[in-house]
Motif scaffolding. Structure first.
Motif, PDB file in Angstrom:
ATOM      1  N   ASP A 209      57.558 -50.730 -60.717  1.00  0.00           N
ATOM      2  CA  ASP A 209      56.843 -49.336 -61.136  1.00  0.00           C
ATOM      3  C   ASP A 209      55.162 -49.742 -61.382  1.00  0.00           C
ATOM      4  OD1 ASP A 209      59.551 -48.662 -62.700  1.00  0.00           O
ATOM      5  OD2 ASP A 209      59.652 -50.289 -64.250  1.00  0.00           O
ATOM      6  N   GLU A 210      54.981 -50.745 -60.672  1.00  0.00           N
ATOM      7  CA  GLU A 210      53.155 -51.132 -60.871  1.00  0.00           C
ATOM      8  C   GLU A 210      52.515 -50.770 -59.649  1.00  0.00           C
ATOM      9  OE1 GLU A 210      50.241 -54.980 -60.910  1.00  0.00           O
ATOM     10  OE2 GLU A 210      52.292 -55.528 -60.169  1.00  0.00           O
ATOM     11  N   ILE A 211      53.762 -50.777 -58.453  1.00  0.00           N
ATOM     12  CA  ILE A 211      53.270 -49.852 -57.073  1.00  0.00           C
ATOM     13  C   ILE A 211      53.090 -48.302 -57.933  1.00  0.00           C
ATOM     14  CG2 ILE A 211      53.219 -49.491 -55.166  1.00  0.00           C
ATOM     15  CD1 ILE A 211      54.325 -52.148 -54.115  1.00  0.00           C
ATOM     16  N   VAL A 212      54.073 -47.369 -58.396  1.00  0.00           N
ATOM     17  CA  VAL A 212      54.513 -45.902 -58.156  1.00  0.00           C
ATOM     18  C   VAL A 212      53.116 -45.494 -59.666  1.00  0.00           C
ATOM     19  CG1 VAL A 212      55.749 -44.552 -60.050  1.00  0.00           C
ATOM     20  CG2 VAL A 212      56.903 -46.009 -58.626  1.00  0.00           C
ATOM     21  N   MET A 213      52.792 -46.425 -60.461  1.00  0.00           N
ATOM     22  CA  MET A 213      52.037 -46.408 -61.289  1.00  0.00           C
ATOM     23  C   MET A 213      50.642 -46.487 -60.811  1.00  0.00           C
ATOM     24  SD  MET A 213      52.164 -48.003 -64.863  1.00  0.00           S
ATOM     25  CE  MET A 213      52.113 -49.741 -64.375  1.00  0.00           C
ATOM     26  N   LYS A 214      50.615 -46.984 -59.248  1.00  0.00           N
ATOM     27  CA  LYS A 214      49.273 -47.398 -58.418  1.00  0.00           C
ATOM     28  C   LYS A 214      49.120 -46.085 -57.203  1.00  0.00           C
ATOM     29  CE  LYS A 214      47.903 -51.244 -56.692  1.00  0.00           C
ATOM     30  NZ  LYS A 214      47.435 -52.148 -55.812  1.00  0.00           N
ATOM     31  N   LYS A 215      50.109 -45.594 -57.163  1.00  0.00           N
ATOM     32  CA  LYS A 215      50.094 -44.546 -56.552  1.00  0.00           C
ATOM     33  C   LYS A 215      50.106 -42.872 -57.259  1.00  0.00           C
ATOM     34  CE  LYS A 215      54.259 -43.432 -53.214  1.00  0.00           C
ATOM     35  NZ  LYS A 215      55.541 -43.973 -53.570  1.00  0.00           N
ATOM     36  N   GLN A 216      50.405 -43.103 -58.501  1.00  0.00           N
ATOM     37  CA  GLN A 216      50.231 -42.083 -58.788  1.00  0.00           C
ATOM     38  C   GLN A 216      48.279 -41.782 -59.130  1.00  0.00           C
ATOM     39  OE1 GLN A 216      52.921 -42.706 -62.758  1.00  0.00           O
ATOM     40  NE2 GLN A 216      54.350 -41.892 -61.438  1.00  0.00           N
ATOM     41  N   ALA A 217      48.158 -42.743 -59.593  1.00  0.00           N
ATOM     42  CA  ALA A 217      46.275 -43.516 -59.783  1.00  0.00           C
ATOM     43  C   ALA A 217      45.793 -42.647 -58.920  1.00  0.00           C
ATOM     44  CB  ALA A 217      46.223 -44.750 -60.465  1.00  0.00           C
TER      45      ALA A 217
END
Length: 353
Positions: A209-217
């Protein structure tokens, strides 16, 4: 070659539509009883035949894997480092990947293209070199590539596909390999659909989930940085795309211009198809969408394109695996169109009213 020469795609010959549909409807079955095989057969007939009396012939099915590395991968958007792209290219060349097994079993000819990966393949590997660099730029800081690089990618892919067309291939599938390319595909989809990165970014090959949020940002930063240049499909491709995505777009347009069949694979390949159809709307008529992957952005992209995929197996591998698996369905659609008797031929009472 100028880019515009690939955008003039002829429409399907709809004059044949009624006759081909009648041929399908008069087969010894209830109307629509073969489900999605029926519109698939109609599409194949309209692409590949010049008369309802002509058989559908699928010639030398060719699957091409385009590989490219992405600068955005250095930001930690994937479970694997960029070096894995080159390692997998070697695996493809040595016959050890999933796509090799599927192509060997199902009858695809397989080609692997280095569009620009960090680790250049060894000379003895059977890899086609169409390198545009070693990696795209990290697109949240600068354009993924220069316009001249994109145009060179179009030229290389166009020449490659034309060579395959000259050898008799009339059905093409395109796979990809590139660490970080789901991030690029999500960015492309957000730029075109105006959906937020939260709606277009999924877990890819299984990130946290942390990487997903990084990708989104990172995608949000890129969309903000380049917003003035994202008003055209080419602008989106140049600023957010990948070397492999560029060559897939050009390949799809080349096949459509030649009026042959394009089998579209998963999330990244569908992002290329999205760009291609934005550039040349008629290109969509030549596309068969093989499957719906486990990536949430892919599901929404298919909905955005208003297309129905043939398969839904929860795949999230890439490499062209979903497209490869669709070949028996295309062959089955062609077989019933070509060989199934009509009610009159079989002396069977018509059940279609």
């Amino acid at each position: 070659m100028t880019l515009n020469t690939l955008f003039d795609i002829p429409p399907l010959n709809t004059k044949l539509k009624s006759a081909c549909q009648a041929l399908i409807d008069n087969k010894t079955k209830p109307l629509g009883a073969l489900g999605l095989l029926e519109p698939l057969a109609l599409q194949l007939a309209l692409i590949l035949t010049r008369s309802e009396n002509h058989k559908i012939e699928l010639g030398i099915p060719q699957l091409v894997i385009f590989a490219g590395d992405h600068g955005i991968a250095a930001e930690g958007v994937s479970i694997a480092p960029s070096e894995v792209t080159g390692q997998m290219v070697a695996n493809f060349s040595n016959g050890g990947a999933a796509i090799n097994a599927l192509c060997q079993t199902l009858g695809w000819q397989l080609s692997v293209v280095d569009c620009g990966i960090l680790v250049k393949p060894e000379l003895d590997l059977n890899v086609i070199s169409q390198r545009l660099g070693t990696s795209t730029n990290a697109f949240h800081r600068k354009p993924a590539m220069e316009r001249a690089t994109l145009e060179r990618g179009f030229d290389l892919a166009n020449a490659l596909i034309n060579n395959m067309l000259e050898k008799g291939t009339n059905i093409f599938a395109f796979g990809e390999m590139g660490i970080g390319n789901t991030t690029s595909a999500s960015a492309i989809f957000s730029a075109i659909s105006l959906l937020s990165p939260k709606e277009t970014v999924g877990k890819g090959t299984g990130v946290s989930d942390e990487i997903v949020m990084k990708k989104q940002a990172l995608i949000a930063d890129a969309l903000s940085l380049h917003h003035k240049q994202l008003d055209t499909p080419i602008g989106v491709l140049q600023h957010l795309g990948g070397y492999e995505i560029v060559q897939m777009v050009a390949s799809m347009l080349t096949v459509a211009k030649a009026q042959k069949v394009i089998v579209v694979d998963g999330f990244i390949a569908t992002a290329a198809a999205l760009i291609a159809t934005q550039l040349a709307p008629n290109a969509k008529d030549y596309m068969v969408f093989a499957h719906c992957s486990g990536e949430q952005g892919h599901q929404k992209m298919l909905e955005y394109l208003e297309v129905t995929p043939l398969l839904n197996l929860g795949l999230r591998l890439g490499e062209g695996t979903g497209a490869a698996l669709a070949l028996p369905l295309l062959q089955s659609a062609a077989a019933f169109y070509n060989d199934m008797a009509s009610f009159t031929d079989a002396n069977v009472t018509e059940v279609n009213g």
